[in-house]
Write a protein that holds these residues in place. Structure first.
Motif, PDB file in Angstrom:
ATOM      1  N   GLU A  40      29.273  47.628  -8.887  1.00 48.63           N
ATOM      2  CA  GLU A  40      27.819  47.533  -9.016  1.00 48.63           C
ATOM      3  C   GLU A  40      27.415  46.792 -10.287  1.00 48.63           C
ATOM      4  OE1 GLU A  40      29.033  51.790 -10.251  1.00 48.63           O
ATOM      5  OE2 GLU A  40      29.640  50.225  -8.838  1.00 48.63           O
ATOM      6  N   ARG A  43      27.823  43.108  -9.636  1.00 46.40           N
ATOM      7  CA  ARG A  43      26.704  42.607  -8.823  1.00 46.40           C
ATOM      8  C   ARG A  43      25.444  42.458  -9.672  1.00 46.40           C
ATOM      9  NH1 ARG A  43      26.116  45.118  -2.967  1.00 46.40           N
ATOM     10  NH2 ARG A  43      28.078  43.979  -2.846  1.00 46.40           N
ATOM     11  N   SER A  54      17.815  36.904  -4.568  1.00 48.33           N
ATOM     12  CA  SER A  54      17.030  37.265  -3.388  1.00 48.33           C
ATOM     13  C   SER A  54      16.744  38.763  -3.338  1.00 48.33           C
ATOM     14  CB  SER A  54      17.791  36.862  -2.117  1.00 48.33           C
ATOM     15  OG  SER A  54      18.956  37.659  -1.963  1.00 48.33           O
ATOM     16  N   GLN A  55      15.725  39.117  -2.561  1.00 46.00           N
ATOM     17  CA  GLN A  55      15.388  40.531  -2.371  1.00 46.00           C
ATOM     18  C   GLN A  55      16.534  41.266  -1.687  1.00 46.00           C
ATOM     19  OE1 GLN A  55      12.491  42.111  -3.428  1.00 46.00           O
ATOM     20  NE2 GLN A  55      13.590  43.977  -2.852  1.00 46.00           N
ATOM     21  N   LYS A  56      17.234  40.568  -0.797  1.00 53.17           N
ATOM     22  CA  LYS A  56      18.361  41.168  -0.093  1.00 53.17           C
ATOM     23  C   LYS A  56      19.460  41.562  -1.077  1.00 53.17           C
ATOM     24  CE  LYS A  56      21.525  40.318   3.771  1.00 53.17           C
ATOM     25  NZ  LYS A  56      21.957  39.340   4.793  1.00 53.17           N
ATOM     26  N   GLU A  57      19.715  40.685  -2.053  1.00 53.00           N
ATOM     27  CA  GLU A  57      20.726  40.991  -3.068  1.00 53.00           C
ATOM     28  C   GLU A  57      20.329  42.213  -3.888  1.00 53.00           C
ATOM     29  OE1 GLU A  57      22.762  37.104  -4.840  1.00 53.00           O
ATOM     30  OE2 GLU A  57      20.597  36.827  -4.628  1.00 53.00           O
ATOM     31  N   ASP A  59      18.316  44.661  -2.956  1.00 51.99           N
ATOM     32  CA  ASP A  59      18.392  45.867  -2.131  1.00 51.99           C
ATOM     33  C   ASP A  59      19.831  46.384  -2.042  1.00 51.99           C
ATOM     34  OD1 ASP A  59      15.699  45.652  -1.732  1.00 51.99           O
ATOM     35  OD2 ASP A  59      15.868  44.683   0.240  1.00 51.99           O
ATOM     36  N   LYS A  60      20.789  45.466  -1.924  1.00 51.25           N
ATOM     37  CA  LYS A  60      22.200  45.873  -1.881  1.00 51.25           C
ATOM     38  C   LYS A  60      22.613  46.535  -3.196  1.00 51.25           C
ATOM     39  CE  LYS A  60      23.987  42.480   1.452  1.00 51.25           C
ATOM     40  NZ  LYS A  60      24.898  41.321   1.633  1.00 51.25           N
ATOM     41  N   LEU A  61      22.127  45.973  -4.305  1.00 52.04           N
ATOM     42  CA  LEU A  61      22.456  46.532  -5.611  1.00 52.04           C
ATOM     43  C   LEU A  61      21.868  47.924  -5.774  1.00 52.04           C
ATOM     44  CD1 LEU A  61      23.541  46.395  -8.522  1.00 52.04           C
ATOM     45  CD2 LEU A  61      21.432  45.204  -9.160  1.00 52.04           C
ATOM     46  N   ASN A  63      21.231  50.073  -3.630  1.00 52.18           N
ATOM     47  CA  ASN A  63      21.901  51.052  -2.778  1.00 52.18           C
ATOM     48  C   ASN A  63      23.092  51.702  -3.479  1.00 52.18           C
ATOM     49  OD1 ASN A  63      20.227  50.895  -0.547  1.00 52.18           O
ATOM     50  ND2 ASN A  63      21.359  49.193   0.369  1.00 52.18           N
ATOM     51  N   ILE A  64      23.647  51.011  -4.486  1.00 50.14           N
ATOM     52  CA  ILE A  64      24.837  51.545  -5.162  1.00 50.14           C
ATOM     53  C   ILE A  64      24.607  51.789  -6.649  1.00 50.14           C
ATOM     54  CG2 ILE A  64      26.481  50.521  -3.536  1.00 50.14           C
ATOM     55  CD1 ILE A  64      26.914  48.238  -5.495  1.00 50.14           C
ATOM     56  N   TRP A  65      23.404  51.485  -7.148  1.00 50.73           N
ATOM     57  CA  TRP A  65      23.114  51.663  -8.580  1.00 50.73           C
ATOM     58  C   TRP A  65      22.185  52.859  -8.763  1.00 50.73           C
ATOM     59  CZ3 TRP A  65      24.765  48.632 -12.803  1.00 50.73           C
ATOM     60  CH2 TRP A  65      24.206  49.009 -14.029  1.00 50.73           C
TER      61      TRP A  65
END
Length: 400
Positions: A40, A43, A54-57, A59-61, A63-65
């Protein structure tokens, strides 16, 4: 760096270093990267140094931060991303907490700055113009971004070092000990830091004084928090940051500070169009920190390709010096240490009383003297290390 490599050598060997083409520096970097940079955090840094994440990036971060788990120091980096990219949308969980984090550190910074201002103005009154660096300087250069700093670091000429400490004491602060390179002023009956006064920057080489005169010569005057200060050149600040980064890795301290170092390096390089890497290179040669600089640059490059320019790889990396040094470390570990230990166990007075041990003693002693002499010949050491690695590979092949 030698202390670090001695302690880590066994771990590197367990990871298969002898059977790979990695240099010992690269093997260490791989170990530190895996240990310090969790997925994390990697990332987060990738996002932090992208121009348009991006917003997608994000959101992925997210989820794990977990801010509560990561703590305030590291999560402050996430608030930098939020501030730098206002179009990104954070959730109702992270957003308010990151805003609160920015406000908290902004308040903490004001407390440290107010104390520094009082001491700094008193130094000015006594004819002392200090160099300011580290977090205090970055807060001046980038006032919109709070910093994690327990005190403010300054450098004064050696002749003013003790005088500066006494000025701080006269203002009601105290210190526990005067170190070779610095003295830390703090509040009375408290460890809460105020100002860390340096007369040199510790680099663990014994050649730190070679950097002080050019550092002052290249620095420019400026008013910093109401104090007349000297701001080092961006090249010198980059050099200091790289040396500190290498030391933090070696001592395994200040992981959050290590991550902030990346932001600082990128800022210095991008905001100096005519940035001269030759200054960094000469600083390393004068202070004997070529290996530390090599290590820090390679570690940064491992984390992100968007921080340092490609041109430095041929100009600043000191590959030859680092390879020779790493080979010497391996040579000492696998050829000298065992035979040195055997020689020490065979005390001369006991050998003289036992003729049966004479041949064995002379054999080990002469071999040790020969191997110790070869240590001054890099090409011969390189041959020994090559033979060691090839022998290790043969052993693996035979056991398959």
């Amino acid at each position: 760096m030698q202390g670090l490599w001695k302690k880590e050598i066994e771990e590197i060997n367990k990871s298969g270093y002898l059977n790979s083409k990695l240099s010992i520096t690269d093997a260490l970097i791989e170990n530190f990267y895996r240990e310090i940079m969790k997925p994390e955090e990697r990332r987060l840094l990738q996002m932090a140094f992208e121009e348009n994440p991006s917003q997608k990036e994000l959101d992925k971060l997210l989820n794990i931060w977990d801010i509560e788990v990561k703590g305030s120091n590291k999560s402050l980096l996430l608030s930098y991303v939020m501030k730098r990219h206002p179009k990104l949308k954070f959730t109702n969980y992270e957003g308010p907490r990151l805003v609160g984090l920015l406000k908290y550190y902004r308040f903490q910074n004001l407390k440290v700055i107010s104390r520094f201002s009082a001491i700094g103005k008193k130094l000015n009154e006594n004819g002392i113009i200090p160099i300011i660096f580290k977090g205090g300087l970055m807060k001046h250069l980038r006032p919109e971004l709070p910093r994690v700093m327990g005190d403010i670091d300054i450098i004064v000429p050696n002749k003013d070092f003790i005088k500066s400490a006494k000025i701080g004491v006269g203002l009601g602060y105290e210190y526990d000990k005067i170190f070779t390179h610095s003295v830390d002023l703090h509040e009375k009956d408290s460890k809460e830091g105020v100002v860390d006064i340096h007369r040199l920057i510790y680099m663990d080489t014994g050649r730190e004084n070679n950097f002080i005169k050019p550092l002052f010569n290249r620095a420019q005057r400026a008013s910093v928090f109401g104090v007349e200060c000297l701001i080092p050149s961006y090249e010198d600040l980059t050099f200091i940051t790289l040396v500190n980064l290498a030391r933090n890795l070696r001592d395994k301290t200040s992981q959050a500070g290590l991550l902030f170092s990346l932001f600082d390096c990128k800022f210095f390089i991008e905001n100096k169009p005519d940035f001269d890497w030759e200054i960094v290179k000469q600083n390393a040669k004068k202070t004997g920190t070529q290996i530390q600089i090599n290590f820090a640059i390679k570690f940064i490059d491992k984390i992100s390709k968007n921080i340092l320019p490609d041109t430095i790889k041929n100009n600043v990396l000191f590959e030859k010096e680092t390879n020779e040094y790493s080979n010497t470390v391996m040579y000492n570990r696998f050829y000298l240490e065992n035979i040195r230990a055997k020689c020490r166990k065979m005390k001369l007075d006991e050998v003289l009383k036992t003729p049966a041990k004479w041949n064995e003693y002379l054999l080990f002693k002469s071999k040790y003297i020969m191997l110790k002499t070869l240590r001054n010949h890099p090409k011969l050491i390189e041959f020994f290390i090559k033979d060691l690695r090839e022998g290790s590979q043969r052993g693996i092949d035979e056991n398959k």
